[in-house]
Write an enzyme that holds these catalytic residues in place. Structure first.
Site, mmCIF file in Angstrom:
data_model
loop_
_atom_site.group_PDB
_atom_site.id
_atom_site.type_symbol
_atom_site.label_atom_id
_atom_site.label_comp_id
_atom_site.label_asym_id
_atom_site.label_seq_id
_atom_site.Cartn_x
_atom_site.Cartn_y
_atom_site.Cartn_z
ATOM 1 N N TYR A 98 0.835 -1.198 0.000
ATOM 2 C CA TYR A 98 0.000 0.000 0.000
ATOM 3 C C TYR A 98 0.877 1.257 0.000
ATOM 4 O O TYR A 98 2.094 1.176 0.057
ATOM 5 C CB TYR A 98 -0.949 -0.029 1.199
ATOM 6 C CG TYR A 98 -2.055 -1.037 0.986
ATOM 7 C CD1 TYR A 98 -3.254 -0.670 0.411
ATOM 8 C CD2 TYR A 98 -1.869 -2.372 1.315
ATOM 9 C CE1 TYR A 98 -4.259 -1.592 0.181
ATOM 10 C CE2 TYR A 98 -2.868 -3.307 1.091
ATOM 11 C CZ TYR A 98 -4.055 -2.913 0.519
ATOM 12 O OH TYR A 98 -5.040 -3.834 0.282
ATOM 13 N N HIS A 99 0.247 2.410 -0.072
ATOM 14 C CA HIS A 99 0.971 3.672 -0.224
ATOM 15 C C HIS A 99 1.872 3.985 0.970
ATOM 16 O O HIS A 99 1.663 3.500 2.070
ATOM 17 C CB HIS A 99 -0.010 4.825 -0.474
ATOM 18 C CG HIS A 99 -1.018 5.002 0.610
ATOM 19 N ND1 HIS A 99 -2.115 4.202 0.737
ATOM 20 C CD2 HIS A 99 -1.073 5.880 1.626
ATOM 21 C CE1 HIS A 99 -2.819 4.586 1.781
ATOM 22 N NE2 HIS A 99 -2.205 5.605 2.337
#
Length: 192
Positions: free
Chosen positions: A97-98
């Protein structure tokens, strides 16, 4: 390519179509461009590889060093702020994820010696790394591990473990491949 795109569709409920994934997912573009930079890197054209990777970073917000080794079906969801260091190794079917960093822990002294050392993490197959997690140093993250959002991992992670906190600790040692994007659920018990 179809297997890769379909693997993303299976992992992301927001993925409505293959065309949508191709056109709108920065992580897909970053992984594709990494294949090109990796080719130049292995061919000895390091400067060209680095220039392409920096242009890709500008457009996608994802920085993958051309030296990083990436397995099949890496899904970088959202992508912004992801950094994957030079000696990182990523297994198959990993989800990141980011704002995740796969970083080195070496000080900025004696750089010449460090150029030939493993400085970044090795991520096993089927690992999920939640947003903001930092995995630092030449450590190993085992198969099917889950790294919770904002965890800071500085030691090896066993297979099937769920890691949370700063520094990260295992709170669960029995992931059976279930998908929990941020590593935790309401049934987690502290085992330490």
């Amino acid at each position: 390519m179809n297997e890769y795109l379909e693997s993303i569709r299976k992992r992301d409920p927001a993925a409505k179509s293959i065309l949508g994934i191709i056109l709108t997912y920065p992580g897909v573009k970053a992984v594709f461009m990494h294949k090109i930079t990796r080719f130049f890197h292995l061919a000895g054209f390091e400067l060209i590889a680095r220039i392409i990777s920096q242009v890709t970073r500008f457009f996608t917000g994802v920085e993958i060093h051309p030296g990083a080794k990436i397995g099949k079906n890496l899904f970088i969801d959202h992508g912004m702020g992801v950094v994957i260091g030079e000696t990182s190794e990523i297994g198959d079917n990993v989800t990141i994820y980011h704002a995740v960093t796969l970083g080195g822990s070496s000080p900025s002294i004696d750089s010449e010696r460090q150029r030939h050392e493993k400085r970044h993490p090795t991520i096993g197959d089927d690992v999920v790394i939640g947003s903001g997690a930092q995995i630092i140093g030449p450590i190993k993250v085992g198969t099917c591990a889950r790294i919770a959002a904002n965890a800071v991992v500085v030691k090896d992670v066993p297979d099937n473990a769920t890691m949370v906190g700063i520094p990260a600790k295992a709170i669960k040692l029995e992931n059976k491949g279930n998908f929990r994007p941020y590593g935790v659920d309401d049934k987690v018990k502290d085992e330490q």
